[in-house]
Write an enzyme that holds these catalytic residues in place. Structure first.
Site: not given
Ligand SMILES: *Cc1c(COP(=O)(O)O)cnc(C)c1O
Length: 364
Positions: A105, A175, A199
């Site tokens: 990511w 993030d 998540k």
């Molecule tokens: C799942 C995830 C993403 C991607 O998320 P989307 O909503 O599919 O764009 C980005 N960063 C992290 C840390 C993630 O766990």
């Protein structure tokens, strides 16, 4: 987990398990939300009833995370992926940013940002398949960097920053998608935090952004779509256009659930207890082993392997037949991964470990 509904133990990395109590509330509210005569899905986002839903959600989130007044809370769409673009578009002023690449990511965010400026990779753990968090105490931070970027919990690889990088005074962007609300954080250490809620917090489709007010940029490039301006969303209290209204409502129920539980200190305590059960087993198992360096381990995502692809497959299959689902590792790393987010009860991890012990006896 409630046996009442015949639910499985869901170890999915996302969209992921939600608290049964939250789903029950949503069910009870489904056809007639608080005597409004309609469901939250059918409600105008400009109505008084909805206004209270979104305002209360924000208030509860502020309370849970102790968010200072000089930070805005935004409920947006577009997934974490859109943040990979919005962050550089809104935050680049000198046109330079430093990225720490600790997984897929972070790497995607780093590649995306290159469309908008001079983006430096100042540290990475790619040399060992992202199985650790590099030492970030004294990195070569660019003097003109507009921000330093991290992915705080690496969902795919199961690592987490336990110490934030020393950004040498630069703004930190994080993030937090897969560790959001899993433990207390000091918001003042960040310029911007974002998290996709699917998540740990709610259904897919909502993106929470916490941004320090002075970073709201009024002077965006002319080509920047209005929808990608944090300032536009902040000035309109996340109601510039129709927000992901039902998803925000579910997030609000999860915030209430967390408050009732005792807040993020308590959540952390439970998460540590839960993760320890699984890690302790992995550390002594003769069949399974964790893939991450001990001091970088995540409380949320626990990858492990047997070292034998056929055995991994057999385990995943038998686990599934016993009600432990979504244990397959990410397609890029293989093996297994148990995501044990906030809503996974301790009982789920205890039973998984019992099942793993039994499987080990039968297969070694
Ligand atoms: C799942 C995830 C993403 C991607 O998320 P989307 O909503 O599919 O764009 C980005 N960063 C992290 C840390 C993630 O766990």
């Amino acid at each position: 987990m409630s046996q009442k509904y015949n639910r499985v133990y869901n170890f999915s990395a996302g969209p992921a398990v939600l608290p049964v109590e939250v789903l029950e509330s949503a069910r009870d509210d489904m056809l007639n939300y608080h005597n409004s005569g309609m469901s939250v899905m059918e409600m105008s986002h400009r109505s008084k009833t909805y206004d209270e839903i979104i305002k209360t959600a924000e208030k509860d989130l502020r309370e849970l995370m102790n968010i200072p007044d000089n930070y805005k809370v935004l409920f947006l769409q577009g997934g974490a992926h859109l943040q990979f673009s919005m962050v550089p578009i809104n935050l680049l002023k000198n046109g330079v940013a430093d990225y720490i690449v600790t997984g897929q990511w972070a790497k995607k965010a780093y590649v995306e940002a290159q469309k908008y400026g001079k983006i430096n990779k100042i540290a990475t753990s790619e040399d060992k398949t992202f199985s650790y968090i590099p030492d970030c105490s004294d990195l070569d931070i660019s003097p003109d960097a507009d921000y330093v970027y991290i992915c705080e919990n690496n969902t795919i690889y199961g690592t987490k920053f336990h110490t934030l990088p020393n950004t040498k005074g630069k703004i930190l962007v994080s993030d937090m998608s897969s560790c959001f609300l899993s433990e207390p954080v000091d918001v003042t250490k960040y310029g911007l935090i974002f998290a996709g809620v699917q998540k740990n917090v709610g259904p897919a489709g909502v993106q929470i952004v916490i941004i320090r007010e002075d970073l709201l940029n009024d002077n965006l490039p002319k080509w920047c779509p209005t929808m990608l301006s944090y300032k536009i969303h902040a000035d309109n209290d996340s109601l510039y256009n129709t927000p992901p209204a039902y998803g925000i409502y579910i997030c609000g129920l999860v915030f209430k659930w967390l408050k009732k539980l005792g807040g993020l200190e308590k959540m952390k305590e439970i998460n540590e207890k839960k993760a320890k059960i699984l890690y302790d087993f992995l550390d002594k198992s003769k069949l399974f082993k964790g893939t991450v360096e001990k001091n970088s381990r995540s409380l949320m995502n626990v990858p492990f392997v047997t070292g034998n692809d056929e055995m991994d497959k057999k385990f995943i299959e038998e686990a599934k037949n016993n009600g432990f689902v979504q244990l397959k590792g990410h397609r890029t790393v293989g093996g297994m991964r148990a995501s044990i987010y906030n809503a996974m009860p301790i009982e789920g991890v205890v039973k998984l470990v019992e099942f793993m012990e039994k499987f080990e006896k039968e297969n070694i």
